[in-house]
Scaffold this motif. Structure first.
Motif, PDB file in Angstrom:
ATOM      1  N   ILE A 205       0.834  -1.208   0.000  1.00  0.00           N
ATOM      2  CA  ILE A 205       0.000   0.000   0.000  1.00  0.00           C
ATOM      3  C   ILE A 205       0.867   1.255   0.000  1.00  0.00           C
ATOM      4  CG2 ILE A 205      -1.594   1.365   1.419  1.00  0.00           C
ATOM      5  CD1 ILE A 205      -2.910  -1.276   2.251  1.00  0.00           C
ATOM      6  N   VAL A 206       1.885   1.259   0.856  1.00  0.00           N
ATOM      7  CA  VAL A 206       2.767   2.427   0.936  1.00  0.00           C
ATOM      8  C   VAL A 206       3.516   2.632  -0.377  1.00  0.00           C
ATOM      9  CG1 VAL A 206       4.808   3.371   2.073  1.00  0.00           C
ATOM     10  CG2 VAL A 206       3.022   2.266   3.436  1.00  0.00           C
ATOM     11  N   ALA A 207       4.070   1.542  -0.935  1.00  0.00           N
ATOM     12  CA  ALA A 207       4.834   1.646  -2.181  1.00  0.00           C
ATOM     13  C   ALA A 207       3.948   2.084  -3.340  1.00  0.00           C
ATOM     14  CB  ALA A 207       5.494   0.305  -2.493  1.00  0.00           C
ATOM     15  N   THR A 208       2.753   1.502  -3.453  1.00  0.00           N
ATOM     16  CA  THR A 208       1.839   1.872  -4.534  1.00  0.00           C
ATOM     17  C   THR A 208       1.363   3.311  -4.384  1.00  0.00           C
ATOM     18  OG1 THR A 208       1.072  -0.427  -4.635  1.00  0.00           O
ATOM     19  CG2 THR A 208      -0.271   1.217  -5.738  1.00  0.00           C
ATOM     20  N   ALA A 210       3.062   5.724  -2.958  1.00  0.00           N
ATOM     21  CA  ALA A 210       4.195   6.584  -3.309  1.00  0.00           C
ATOM     22  C   ALA A 210       4.332   6.710  -4.830  1.00  0.00           C
ATOM     23  CB  ALA A 210       5.479   6.022  -2.702  1.00  0.00           C
ATOM     24  N   LEU A 211       4.219   5.590  -5.534  1.00  0.00           N
ATOM     25  CA  LEU A 211       4.298   5.635  -6.991  1.00  0.00           C
ATOM     26  C   LEU A 211       3.137   6.439  -7.577  1.00  0.00           C
ATOM     27  CD1 LEU A 211       5.346   1.965  -7.840  1.00  0.00           C
ATOM     28  CD2 LEU A 211       6.706   4.036  -8.193  1.00  0.00           C
ATOM     29  N   THR A 212       1.962   6.303  -6.985  1.00  0.00           N
ATOM     30  CA  THR A 212       0.786   7.039  -7.464  1.00  0.00           C
ATOM     31  C   THR A 212       0.997   8.541  -7.328  1.00  0.00           C
ATOM     32  OG1 THR A 212      -0.652   5.209  -6.793  1.00  0.00           O
ATOM     33  CG2 THR A 212      -1.706   7.334  -7.187  1.00  0.00           C
ATOM     34  N   ILE A 213       1.567   8.956  -6.210  1.00  0.00           N
ATOM     35  CA  ILE A 213       1.856  10.382  -6.001  1.00  0.00           C
ATOM     36  C   ILE A 213       2.873  10.881  -7.019  1.00  0.00           C
ATOM     37  CG2 ILE A 213       2.875  12.046  -4.391  1.00  0.00           C
ATOM     38  CD1 ILE A 213       1.665  10.333  -2.118  1.00  0.00           C
ATOM     39  N   VAL A 214       3.893  10.056  -7.284  1.00  0.00           N
ATOM     40  CA  VAL A 214       4.905  10.419  -8.289  1.00  0.00           C
ATOM     41  C   VAL A 214       4.255  10.557  -9.659  1.00  0.00           C
ATOM     42  CG1 VAL A 214       6.966   9.632  -9.514  1.00  0.00           C
ATOM     43  CG2 VAL A 214       6.830   9.401  -7.033  1.00  0.00           C
ATOM     44  N   PHE A 215       3.412   9.594 -10.031  1.00  0.00           N
ATOM     45  CA  PHE A 215       2.723   9.663 -11.323  1.00  0.00           C
ATOM     46  C   PHE A 215       1.904  10.944 -11.431  1.00  0.00           C
ATOM     47  CE2 PHE A 215       2.502   4.738 -11.281  1.00  0.00           C
ATOM     48  CZ  PHE A 215       3.814   4.676 -11.721  1.00  0.00           C
ATOM     49  N   TYR A 216       1.213  11.291 -10.338  1.00  0.00           N
ATOM     50  CA  TYR A 216       0.363  12.484 -10.356  1.00  0.00           C
ATOM     51  C   TYR A 216       1.204  13.746 -10.572  1.00  0.00           C
ATOM     52  CZ  TYR A 216      -2.983  16.043  -8.900  1.00  0.00           C
ATOM     53  OH  TYR A 216      -3.792  17.157  -8.869  1.00  0.00           O
TER      54      TYR A 216
END
Length: 230
Positions: A205-208, A210-216
């Motif tokens: 959950i934390v890793a996904t 973090a990646l989601t925030i980066v994508f945004y």
């Protein structure tokens, strides 16, 4: 014989059903991505980017709509599996139905409760949270790939496709780094404790997230600082 034909037909039906599920999932991703691309990075973008709203509001609205669409497709797929399972169940004899219910609720569920203990409800909650975040992440990953693809001077669509493939590989590598250590520990200790499942889901959950925030923020940066509609 007739029974062999029935088995062959059932196997082919299962294969085509599985393929159709994959096609529907891919088609949903493509639809969401193409809609985003057309709205913001083609001629429609000239109108969209002149609206009296911020880039964050534009991106957030696309993310919400795309995520809802992706969630609906995911729920439809889950429901289709459920209805197929129920159709098989109701076409069984009462004896077979009793055997399946006994296996599920008398044999399997108590063992699962015994293994998971008090964490079964919490782990189920974590899994639902992970699934929701994964849906949002999948949408934003396509947005990010499209946005980065616009930085190419030529062949922007092809560049977006290559970016998406690269991001997908990145996610798989990150997921491997998360799951492999837990799998290795369980093999060495010849056990898989409930705490490991909780920890693995929490880290996922934390890793996904973090990646989601980066994508945004990559998508927002390109849209606000590097926008080029030619």
């Amino acid at each position: 014989s007739e029974s062999e034909h029935v088995v062959t037909f059932a196997v082919l039906s299962a294969v085509f059903y599985y393929i159709s599920i994959i096609v529907v999932s891919i088609a949903a991703c493509i639809y969401i991505a193409v809609k985003y691309y057309r709205n913001l990075y083609t001629d429609e973008g000239y109108l969209m980017h002149t609206l009296p709203v911020s880039k964050h509001e534009l991106l957030l609205s696309k993310t919400i709509v795309g995520s809802i669409q992706y969630l609906i497709v995911s729920l439809v797929i889950i429901l289709s599996f459920t209805f197929i399972g129920l159709s098989f169940f109701y076409n069984m004899t009462p004896t077979d139905q009793n055997e399946i219910l006994t296996a599920l609720f008398v044999d399997l569920w108590p063992e699962l409760e015994k293994f998971m203990g008090d964490t079964i409800g919490f782990n189920l909650f974590l899994f639902v949270v992970y699934w929701l975040i994964s849906c949002i992440s999948s949408v934003l990953m396509s947005f990010c790939a499209i946005s980065v693809g616009q930085l190419f001077t030529k062949h922007k669509v092809m560049g977006s496709i290559f970016c998406y493939i690269g991001l997908y590989i990145l996610i798989q590598v990150v997921a491997s780094f998360i799951t492999v250590p837990f799998t290795g520990i369980s093999i060495l200790e010849n056990s898989f404790a409930p705490a490991m499942i909780t920890a693995m889901l929490a880290i996922e959950i934390v890793a996904t997230s973090a990646l989601t925030i980066v994508f945004y923020y990559v998508s927002h940066y390109v849209m606000s600082k590097k926008l080029n509609l030619d």
